[in-house]
Design a protein around this motif. Sequence first.
Motif, PDB file in Angstrom:
ATOM      1  N   GLY A 158       4.602   4.159   4.404  1.00 43.85           N
ATOM      2  CA  GLY A 158       3.394   3.701   5.086  1.00 43.85           C
ATOM      3  C   GLY A 158       3.648   3.298   6.526  1.00 43.85           C
ATOM      4  N   TRP A 159       4.907   3.103   6.879  1.00 47.50           N
ATOM      5  CA  TRP A 159       5.257   2.713   8.242  1.00 47.50           C
ATOM      6  C   TRP A 159       5.467   3.930   9.163  1.00 47.50           C
ATOM      7  N   TYR A 160       5.256   5.111   8.622  1.00 48.25           N
ATOM      8  CA  TYR A 160       5.458   6.327   9.412  1.00 48.25           C
ATOM      9  C   TYR A 160       4.132   7.062   9.582  1.00 48.25           C
ATOM     10  N   CYS A 161       3.994   7.762  10.676  1.00 47.85           N
ATOM     11  CA  CYS A 161       2.791   8.557  10.922  1.00 47.85           C
ATOM     12  C   CYS A 161       2.919   9.910  10.220  1.00 47.85           C
ATOM     13  N   THR A 162       1.886  10.743  10.361  1.00 46.11           N
ATOM     14  CA  THR A 162       1.882  12.042   9.680  1.00 46.11           C
ATOM     15  C   THR A 162       2.985  12.965  10.177  1.00 46.11           C
ATOM     16  N   ALA A 163       3.477  12.709  11.404  1.00 47.30           N
ATOM     17  CA  ALA A 163       4.561  13.524  11.949  1.00 47.30           C
ATOM     18  C   ALA A 163       5.918  13.095  11.417  1.00 47.30           C
ATOM     19  N   GLY A 164       5.919  12.053  10.601  1.00 45.17           N
ATOM     20  CA  GLY A 164       7.176  11.598  10.016  1.00 45.17           C
ATOM     21  C   GLY A 164       7.974  10.675  10.897  1.00 45.17           C
TER      22      GLY A 164
ATOM     23  N   LEU B 244       0.832  -1.208   0.000  1.00 45.46           N
ATOM     24  CA  LEU B 244       0.000   0.000   0.000  1.00 45.46           C
ATOM     25  C   LEU B 244       0.863   1.252   0.000  1.00 45.46           C
ATOM     26  N   SER B 245       1.961   1.199   0.740  1.00 45.45           N
ATOM     27  CA  SER B 245       2.881   2.332   0.763  1.00 45.45           C
ATOM     28  C   SER B 245       3.450   2.604  -0.632  1.00 45.45           C
ATOM     29  N   TRP B 246       3.745   1.543  -1.344  1.00 44.78           N
ATOM     30  CA  TRP B 246       4.275   1.704  -2.709  1.00 44.78           C
ATOM     31  C   TRP B 246       3.217   2.283  -3.650  1.00 44.78           C
ATOM     32  N   PHE B 247       1.994   1.776  -3.559  1.00 42.25           N
ATOM     33  CA  PHE B 247       0.933   2.248  -4.448  1.00 42.25           C
ATOM     34  C   PHE B 247       0.536   3.691  -4.116  1.00 42.25           C
TER      35      PHE B 247
END
Length: 283
Positions: free
Chosen positions: A97-103, A86-89
Amino acid sequence: MKRLVNELGVIAIATIFLLSLLQPFGIDQMGKQRMLLIVCGTLLTILSSSIAFVLIGRKKWNGVRGLLLFHTVNIPLLSAMVLTLLSWFTWDSLTKGWYCTAGEFSVINYLKVCAEVALLSFFILILQIYRLRNSCLQQELEEIRAINQLLEERQTDEPSTASDEQPTACVLRGNAKNAVLEVIPEHIVYVESMANYTDICYLEDDCLRHHSLRITMKQLRECLSPYQYIIPCHRAFLVNLNFVVSLSGRPSTGCSLQMFQVEKPIPVSRSYTKDFTRAVTQK
């Protein structure tokens, strides 16, 4: 190997159906990439399932417990693969995709994917259990059919015993005074333990006779042990294989025997099913 291929095929078909129907992981928002994501998700499912099967071993994934163990191993493994996909797409990155919005690295997204994968796995598990039950039932029916075939052959192909010698009777002595039964072992149909007594059913002049002796089943087994055609089928029953007409029921839940000229069924407990089958096949 054949079963592994079959299981992977079922999992792949079920995955395609569930992803197309439920459209989890935001598939409904992928637009033109929707079908590609479904195909890639199915391929990842096959890959993770293969790895899970290898990790738990061939012997451990037999039965319902094996399926539960398989999904316990497969869910976290597949979830990690799906989140990376999903992170790739979504972001053209395998790690974003393994990180939150705060990075910062976070397991929140991973746990969300785990929940959706677990839901899909639940439906696949139900399908696998259903297939397993049907397979076991079919196998048991085939075993019963094969045993009945052997019993039929036993009735029709018994060796000729015609000779000038008369059958030798054996003497069964009970624990009470003058409790004696002289009977030809070949004529015993079945023996049933009834509390402190034992009921011996035998043929005499082509008629069924019953005689009760005050004797334990253990003592009676020892007396009749030289006669290999008289075997236990239940802790309370001995039967003469030469008088068994048919076997019915399921080995997993207990079977019953239909005896010659006997109306009531004789139970075969699960613990004695293998011994009974072995005795029939050895003739």
